[in-house]
Structures are given as structure tokens and as C-alpha cells.
Design a protein around this motif. Structure first.
Motif, PDB file in Angstrom:
ATOM      1  N   SER A 219       0.825  -1.209   0.000  1.00 52.44           N
ATOM      2  CA  SER A 219       0.000   0.000   0.000  1.00 52.44           C
ATOM      3  C   SER A 219       0.849   1.244   0.000  1.00 52.44           C
ATOM      4  CB  SER A 219      -0.905   0.016   1.240  1.00 52.44           C
ATOM      5  OG  SER A 219      -0.137   0.323   2.376  1.00 52.44           O
ATOM      6  N   PRO A 220       0.326   2.379  -0.475  1.00 41.58           N
ATOM      7  CA  PRO A 220       1.070   3.621  -0.469  1.00 41.58           C
ATOM      8  C   PRO A 220       1.376   4.096   0.933  1.00 41.58           C
ATOM      9  CG  PRO A 220      -1.181   3.996  -1.209  1.00 41.58           C
ATOM     10  CD  PRO A 220      -0.974   2.533  -1.146  1.00 41.58           C
ATOM     11  N   ASP A 221       0.512   3.777   1.906  1.00 47.47           N
ATOM     12  CA  ASP A 221       0.783   4.186   3.267  1.00 47.47           C
ATOM     13  C   ASP A 221       2.015   3.494   3.805  1.00 47.47           C
ATOM     14  OD1 ASP A 221      -1.323   6.018   3.758  1.00 47.47           O
ATOM     15  OD2 ASP A 221      -2.725   4.346   3.802  1.00 47.47           O
ATOM     16  N   THR A 222       2.123   2.169   3.531  1.00 51.16           N
ATOM     17  CA  THR A 222       3.295   1.436   3.978  1.00 51.16           C
ATOM     18  C   THR A 222       4.541   1.945   3.290  1.00 51.16           C
ATOM     19  OG1 THR A 222       1.914  -0.512   4.267  1.00 51.16           O
ATOM     20  CG2 THR A 222       4.271  -0.867   4.205  1.00 51.16           C
TER      21      THR A 222
ATOM     22  N   GLY B 270       5.049   4.896   2.205  1.00 55.45           N
ATOM     23  CA  GLY B 270       5.370   6.192   2.753  1.00 55.45           C
ATOM     24  C   GLY B 270       6.106   6.082   4.068  1.00 55.45           C
ATOM     25  N   GLU B 271       5.712   5.096   4.893  1.00 60.10           N
ATOM     26  CA  GLU B 271       6.382   4.918   6.168  1.00 60.10           C
ATOM     27  C   GLU B 271       7.812   4.467   5.955  1.00 60.10           C
ATOM     28  OE1 GLU B 271       2.238   3.532   8.384  1.00 60.10           O
ATOM     29  OE2 GLU B 271       3.910   2.132   8.178  1.00 60.10           O
TER      30      GLU B 271
ATOM     31  N   LEU C 271       5.437  12.959   2.217  1.00 61.20           N
ATOM     32  CA  LEU C 271       4.310  12.960   1.297  1.00 61.20           C
ATOM     33  C   LEU C 271       4.763  12.794  -0.148  1.00 61.20           C
ATOM     34  CD1 LEU C 271       1.287  13.346   0.781  1.00 61.20           C
ATOM     35  CD2 LEU C 271       1.697  15.821   0.732  1.00 61.20           C
TER      36      LEU C 271
ATOM     37  N   ARG D 177       7.229  11.141  -1.401  1.00 63.55           N
ATOM     38  CA  ARG D 177       7.512   9.747  -1.743  1.00 63.55           C
ATOM     39  C   ARG D 177       6.215   8.950  -1.872  1.00 63.55           C
ATOM     40  NH1 ARG D 177      10.818   5.846  -2.584  1.00 63.55           N
ATOM     41  NH2 ARG D 177      10.463   3.754  -1.725  1.00 63.55           N
ATOM     42  N   LYS D 178       5.252   9.212  -1.007  1.00 60.20           N
ATOM     43  CA  LYS D 178       3.971   8.513  -1.090  1.00 60.20           C
ATOM     44  C   LYS D 178       3.280   8.806  -2.431  1.00 60.20           C
ATOM     45  CE  LYS D 178       1.210   8.572   2.455  1.00 60.20           C
ATOM     46  NZ  LYS D 178       0.406   9.101   3.579  1.00 60.20           N
TER      47      LYS D 178
ATOM     48  N   GLU E 105       2.568   5.989  -5.338  1.00 60.46           N
ATOM     49  CA  GLU E 105       1.216   5.784  -5.845  1.00 60.46           C
ATOM     50  C   GLU E 105       1.132   6.114  -7.325  1.00 60.46           C
ATOM     51  OE1 GLU E 105      -2.442   4.727  -6.482  1.00 60.46           O
ATOM     52  OE2 GLU E 105      -1.443   4.364  -4.574  1.00 60.46           O
TER      53      GLU E 105
ATOM     54  N   GLY F 273      -5.259   3.709   1.996  1.00 59.83           N
ATOM     55  CA  GLY F 273      -4.597   3.581   0.699  1.00 59.83           C
ATOM     56  C   GLY F 273      -5.555   3.851  -0.452  1.00 59.83           C
TER      57      GLY F 273
ATOM     58  N   PHE G 221      -6.089   7.629  -0.669  1.00 58.44           N
ATOM     59  CA  PHE G 221      -4.920   8.301  -1.223  1.00 58.44           C
ATOM     60  C   PHE G 221      -4.838   8.068  -2.735  1.00 58.44           C
ATOM     61  CE2 PHE G 221      -0.348   8.845  -2.070  1.00 58.44           C
ATOM     62  CZ  PHE G 221      -0.147  10.074  -1.462  1.00 58.44           C
TER      63      PHE G 221
END
Length: 487
Positions: free
Chosen positions: A20-23, A25-26, A31, A33-34, A38, A336, A339
Motif C-alpha cells: 500500500s502507499p501508506d506502507t 510512505g512509512e 508525502l 515519496r507517497k 502511488e 490507501g 490516497f
């Protein structure tokens, strides 16, 4: 069954779109990179989808361009067949096939890979039966067009042309499910390759039939059948001959189970999308009842063809957004999905603004590819500002519809489309076109600002207020339910 699912779990590392984009990003932080992560995931679907959709649509554009230089009557007849008869069925069948974006996308996100092949076979069955029931539209084109007020000469020639595109009609029943089956597992390079080969074949066959053999308007339209079936056969050969080992396990009697539930979801998807697609077909029919109908139909059909050409880009975002949202919801990642929606809408809108500027700058030159008639060129020039705003609005609306498909909201959105388009847009277009005597510009303006703009606003509000975590729970329940139908 358990062993097959175990093999699929072990193969997950080889399948894209699971992180996922959230993972992401972490892991990478920030933002930017996220957004970048995506964007890459989205354009893995959108990029090839734009290419394949543009090339397949270009087959119809090339056909219409060849017809336009045969004469105004031939252009009007092929324009009506392409934009009304074929367009009517195209919208319904494409919408019905979009049920696969919900089911295949969510099953893929939930790692139920074997279900994709079963879903595709069910879609083949449902769409083929639907094609059979739609055949009278092609067989009785002439009397229907006369009943709707079209001039006799246009209606007669349109009826002849319509019979020659019946093979194309049945190609849709295979083409649309195959495209969605492949795009949901990121096999988009296959659809792009098939479309490219078909476009080359189409151009060569057009030249042979029209310029070489002088087969006229019938030969011009017959070329579309050949090129579309080339496209279908390439995708089918790849899918069933070893190109998709995880998702295609052979033809199965399981495809005949759960057909009623599948039909209901397909029908909801079909109604949702075809209500949008038919909207502008109705615009052409209404225009055919104006004075000097041939020029009005020719000019509006050219604008609709240009709009349809550019529309392949938002429709690619429709497909990409549907897959990305479905993947994330199927994987239980509501954030995700949200986003992915934001990134897709933003990027499609930027592209729409670019084409809005292009149309505004070259408003007096955009019709040359289709016609050399001064009357038609002048009429298209007058309509160009409405074309520009239609393109701008359509850069957002299909993406929001893609969110609806990815989330499984088809039946809900169908009611919204019915109310906005047919209870507001069509009456307002009729009012401005005939009562206030603004002609084709009034009809089109009323339908844009009365229907499309209102529908886009409502979908935007619904999307912004959506509880994405709740939608992820619904997606999980849907995957378990549909997977259970074949255990």
C-alpha cells in the motif's frame, strides 16, 4: 482448494500492487515519496491503458475520417452508426464488463488469484447473451432512426452500415472482459501490444478496402471488424495459453455457478456507465431533428469524436482508479484507497486542463482531419468552446466513477446518473435548444451544465465524505462471499 490458495500466498511476492502507499510512505518517509509510489502504481495501469484505448478508438476515428472524404451523407451515416448504434451497445457492454474491475480488483488485493479466471468466464457468458438480445438494434436501425426523426437518406444508409458492424458487436463480449482480466493483474503491456498490432492492421485494411478496392462506405465500416477481432484474438491467446498461470486455470463449469448474482452486479455496472455513455448519443439524436440536420449532425459528430478520442485518457484513469481502489480495499487498506483516489483525480484534472487549452487555442483547425466542407468547419468552430468545457468536466467525472466501480457502488451511482442526466440535463438541453432557440449549442450547453456538472459535483461530495475503513470491511465481506460460491 486450500493447496491452491497456499500456492497463491507463496507467489504473492511476485505479484505487484500488494504494497500500500501508506506502507511505502512509512518506509521512505514524506508525502512526496507517497505520491511518487502511488503515481508509479497508477501509471503502470493508466499508461498502457491510455495507449490501448487510444489505438482501439483510433480505429473508429480512422474509419470516420475515410468516410468524411467520401461525402457529407456517408460521414453522417457512419457518424450515427459509430456514435449512436455502436456507441449505445458499447456503453452497456463496457459497463457490464466493469463489474470485473470490482470483483477481480478486490480478489487480487485479497490474494484470491484463482477467482480472476472464473470471473472472466462468467463475464464472457453474460456479455455474449446480452449481445444476442441487442442484435435487433443493428437489424432495425433504419426504421428506428426514421421514428426518431432522422432524415430518410441518412437513416437508410445508416441501416446498411449497421448490419456490417455486427461482428464488432460480438467482439465486445470478449474484448472487454479480457482487458479487465489482464489490467487487474498488471498485464497491461499485453493489451497495449494487441491494440498496436490491431491499429496497424486497421490502417492497412482501410487503405486496401477504400482506396484500393473502392468498396465505399460498406467497405470502410467492414474494416473495423477485422482489426477488433485481431485485437481480441491476441489477448485471448495470451490469457489462455500460459501467460497467466496464477489466474487462469482453464475453462471450468464453475463459471456457470453464481451467474444470477454476477448478472445483477454486471447489470448495475452496465446501467451506471451506459447512462453516462448514452447521454451524448441522445445529444446527436436530438440534433438530428433540427433544421439543416446534416450539417448539424456532421459538426456535432466531429466534436463528439474528438471528445471521445480525448476521453480515452480519463477512461484509462477510470480503469486505473477502479483497480487501485479495489486492490487497496481488497487488501483491507481504506487509507490507501483514499490516497489513490486523490492522486488519480488530481493528475487526470491536470491533463484535462492541458487539452482544454489546446482546444481553445486551435478551435478553428480541429475539424480539418474529418471534413473539407466549409459549412461543417464553420459549425465545428462555433461548437469548440463547448467541446473544451466538456473535455474539462470529463477529466474528473470518469475518475470518480472509477472510484465507484472500485468500491462496488454501481447501483447507487446509477440512480444519481439517472437523476442528473435524464431528469435535469436532457430537459434543460431541450429547453435551451428548442424553446429558447439556441439550436445545437443550446442543447449541448444545457446537457453539460445541467447534467454532467451536477453529477460530477454529487460524486465529488460522496467521495469526500466516504468512510474508507468501512468500505474496506465491505470489500473483505464481498470477496469472501464471492469466493465461497465456488468452494
Amino acid at each position: 482448494m486450500r493447496g491452491r490458495e497456499g500456492e497463491e500466498e507463496e507467489s504473492a511476492s511476485r505479484i505487484p500492487l500488494l504494497k500500500s502507499p501508506d506502507t511505502a510512505g512509512e518506509d521512505g518517509g514524506g508525502l512526496k515519496r507517497k505520491v511518487w509510489v502511488e503515481t508509479k502504481k497508477l501509471w503502470q495501469i493508466v499508461g498502457p491503458a491510455i495507449f490501448s484505448r487510444l489505438t482501439t478508438y483510433s480505429m473508429l476515428v480512422i474509419t470516420q475520417a475515410f468516410a468524411g472524404h467520401l461525402g457529407d451523407l456517408e460521414l453522417a451515416a457512419i457518424s450515427i452508426v459509430n456514435n449512436v448504434v455502436v456507441g449505445f451497445n458499447f456503453g452497456l457492454l463496457l459497463g457490464m464488463a466493469s463489474a470485473l474491475e470490482t470483483l477481480c480488483g478486490q480478489a487480487f488485493g485479497a490474494k484470491k488469484y484463482h477467482m480472476l479466471g472464473v470471473y472472466m468466464q462468467r463475464s464472457f457468458i453474460v456479455l455474449f447473451v446480452c449481445c444476442v438480445f441487442l442484435l435487433p438494434i443493428y437489424l432495425f436501425t433504419t426504421p428506428v432512426l426514421k421514428f426518431l426523426g432522422q432524415p430518410n437518406d441518412i437513416a437508410e444508409l445508416s441501416g446498411v452500415v449497421a448490419v456490417w458492424v455486427i461482428p464488432l458487436h460480438f467482439a465486445f463480449a470478449l474484448s472487454f472482459p479480457l482487458q479487465r482480466f489482464l489490467q487487474c493483474q498488471l498485464k497491461n503491456q499485453v493489451t497495449a501490444f494487441a491494440a498496436a498490432v490491431a491499429l496497424v492492421v486497421h490502417f492497412l485494411v482501410c487503405w486496401l478496402f477504400v482506396d484500393g478496392l473502392k468498396l465505399g462506405v460498406v467497405g470502410t465500416m467492414a474494416t473495423v471488424n477485422i482489426s477488433w477481432w485481431v485485437n481480441v484474438l491476441i489477448m485471448l491467446a495470451y490469457s489462455v495459453c500460459g501467460g497467466c498461470p496464477l489466474t487462469w486455470t482453464g475453462f471450468s463449469s464453475e463459471a456457470f455457478t453464481g451467474l444470477w448474482e454476477f448478472l445483477k452486479l454486471s447489470a448495475s455496472s452496465g446501467v451506471m456507465l451506459c447512462l453516462e455513455n448514452w447521454y451524448y448519443r441522445i445529444l446527436i439524436i436530438m440534433t438530428g431533428n433540427l433544421q439543416n440536420a446534416r450539417i448539424a449532425v456532421d459538426s456535432l459528430s466531429i466534436c463528439m469524436t474528438i471528445n471521445g478520442w480525448e476521453m480515452m485518457i480519463p477512461l484509462a484513469f477510470f480503469a486505473g482508479t477502479g483497480v487501485r481502489v479495489a486492490n487497496e480495499l481488497g487488501a483491507g487498506n481504506g487509507k490507501g484507497a483514499r490516497f489513490a483516489t486523490i492522486v488519480s483525480v488530481t493528475q487526470s484534472l491536470i491533463i484535462g486542463l492541458f487539452f482544454w487549452v489546446i482546444i481553445m487555442l486551435f478551435h478553428n483547425k480541429i475539424a480539418w482531419i474529418f471534413s473539407s466542407s466549409e459549412a461543417v468547419l464553420t459549425a465545428v468552430n462555433k461548437l469548440s468552446i463547448l467541446l473544451a468545457f466538456t473535455i474539462l468536466l470529463n477529466s474528473v467525472q470518469p475518475v470518480l466513477s472509477g472510484v465507484a466501480v472500485g468500491s462496488g457502488w454501481q447501483s447507487y451511482v446509477a440512480y444519481i446518473n439517472l437523476g442528473c442526466y435524464y431528469c435535469i440535463g436532457v430537459p434543460l438541453g431541450f429547453l435551451m435548444g428548442w424553446v429558447f432557440d439556441f439550436g445545437v449549442m443550446g442543447i449541448w450547453a444545457g446537457m453539460i451544465f445541467g447534467g454532467t456538472a451536477v453529477q460530477t459535483t454529487i460524486l465529488g461530495i460522496i467521495t469526500m465524505r466516504c468512510d474508507w475503513e468501512k468500505e474496506a470491511q465491505k470489500a473483505n465481506a464481498r470477496v469472501n462471499k464471492w469466493s465461497g460460491t465456488i468452494k
